[in-house]
Design an enzyme around this catalytic site. Structure first.
Site, PDB file in Angstrom:
ATOM      1  N   LYS A 112      12.283  -9.108   4.717  1.00 49.91           N
ATOM      2  CA  LYS A 112      10.859  -8.967   5.023  1.00 49.91           C
ATOM      3  C   LYS A 112      10.138 -10.292   4.817  1.00 49.91           C
ATOM      4  O   LYS A 112       9.429 -10.773   5.710  1.00 49.91           O
ATOM      5  CB  LYS A 112      10.224  -7.892   4.133  1.00 49.91           C
ATOM      6  CG  LYS A 112       8.765  -7.610   4.483  1.00 49.91           C
ATOM      7  CD  LYS A 112       8.084  -6.746   3.453  1.00 49.91           C
ATOM      8  CE  LYS A 112       7.480  -7.581   2.354  1.00 49.91           C
ATOM      9  NZ  LYS A 112       6.574  -6.839   1.465  1.00 49.91           N
ATOM     10  N   ASP A 130       7.206  -3.834   6.295  1.00 55.46           N
ATOM     11  CA  ASP A 130       6.589  -3.542   5.005  1.00 55.46           C
ATOM     12  C   ASP A 130       6.324  -2.045   4.922  1.00 55.46           C
ATOM     13  O   ASP A 130       6.759  -1.268   5.782  1.00 55.46           O
ATOM     14  CB  ASP A 130       5.312  -4.368   4.809  1.00 55.46           C
ATOM     15  CG  ASP A 130       4.142  -3.881   5.643  1.00 55.46           C
ATOM     16  OD1 ASP A 130       4.351  -3.065   6.576  1.00 55.46           O
ATOM     17  OD2 ASP A 130       3.002  -4.302   5.367  1.00 55.46           O
TER      18      ASP A 130
END
Length: 228
Positions: A112, A130
């Site tokens: 991420k 996320d």
């Protein structure tokens, strides 16, 4: 649905303030379990105090911890940031690398964080999974996967690679402004006609309009035919 999101959010951007790949890397590490607004309050002083990888590598731990305390989990974050500085010095001449396979080896980095840095500091398309992104694409039945890496790959097969970074921003914007976890603003959502989860939140336009947040509120309500 992607086209509708482009209409809703024609101008998207990283909501973390930064000027260099290193600043974005640090800000993204700090954003874990913390709002971007809070991170942006902390980083100006932090970036002045620690202008490069060497400064983070040589930081006095207690001072750094105190500077990032309000972002939560400050000991772990300070440890990651100091480790990041050391790793960049030792392996990358003090510079943040621009390749996913290198970034994911750095302290404080997972896929991420790597995709945030690639997409926004280097212009390399990446999907940032996320909390908002994961719950929305599952709510929309784009995928049933829960593992972030599997979500990334599943959505990547649906959307052109060149659009991955902007898609990530749009989904996250939509999650923060309209499609809230507990009470989505279904009645004023641009995706209402296509969303399999329509009705999880209020469908009455007036009630839904009160739930919309953020700087695009007037634009989003106008698209829904609601005038304040």
């Amino acid at each position: 649905m992607d086209r509708e999101l482009q209409t809703a959010f024609p101008h998207v951007y990283c909501e973390l303030d930064f000027t260099t790949p290193l600043e974005l890397s640090v800000a993204t590490i700090l954003s874990a379990q913390c709002t971007d607004v809070r991170v942006n309050m902390v980083t100006p002083a932090l970036f002045r105090r620690y202008p490069d990888a060497a400064a983070y590598a040589g930081a006095q731990r207690e001072e750094l911890e105190e500077m990032v305390r309000t972002t939560g989990f400050y000991r772990n974050k300070a440890n990651s940031i100091m480790g990041l500085g050391q790793a960049l010095l030792e392996r990358f001449d003090g510079e943040v690398p621009g390749r996913l396979e290198d970034l994911v080896t750095l302290p404080g980095f997972g896929r991420k964080t790597a995709n945030v840095v690639l997409g926004n500091a280097f212009g390399v398309p990446g999907i940032t999974v996320d909390t908002h992104f994961g719950r929305l694409v599952r709510r929309w039945n784009w995928t049933s996967e829960t593992d972030p890496v599997k979500v990334e790959h599943a959505v990547g097969e649906l959307i052109e690679r060149k659009n991955w970074t902007d898609l990530s921003h749009r989904v996250i914007f939509h999650g923060r402004r309209v499609c809230h976890a507990k009470k989505p603003a279904c009645g004023v959502c641009v995706l209402a006609a296509d969303c399999p989860s329509y009705g999880e939140g209020p469908t009455d336009k007036a009630a839904a309009a009160k739930l919309v947040k953020g700087p695009e509120t007037d634009h989003l309500l106008a698209l829904a035919g609601v005038s304040e």
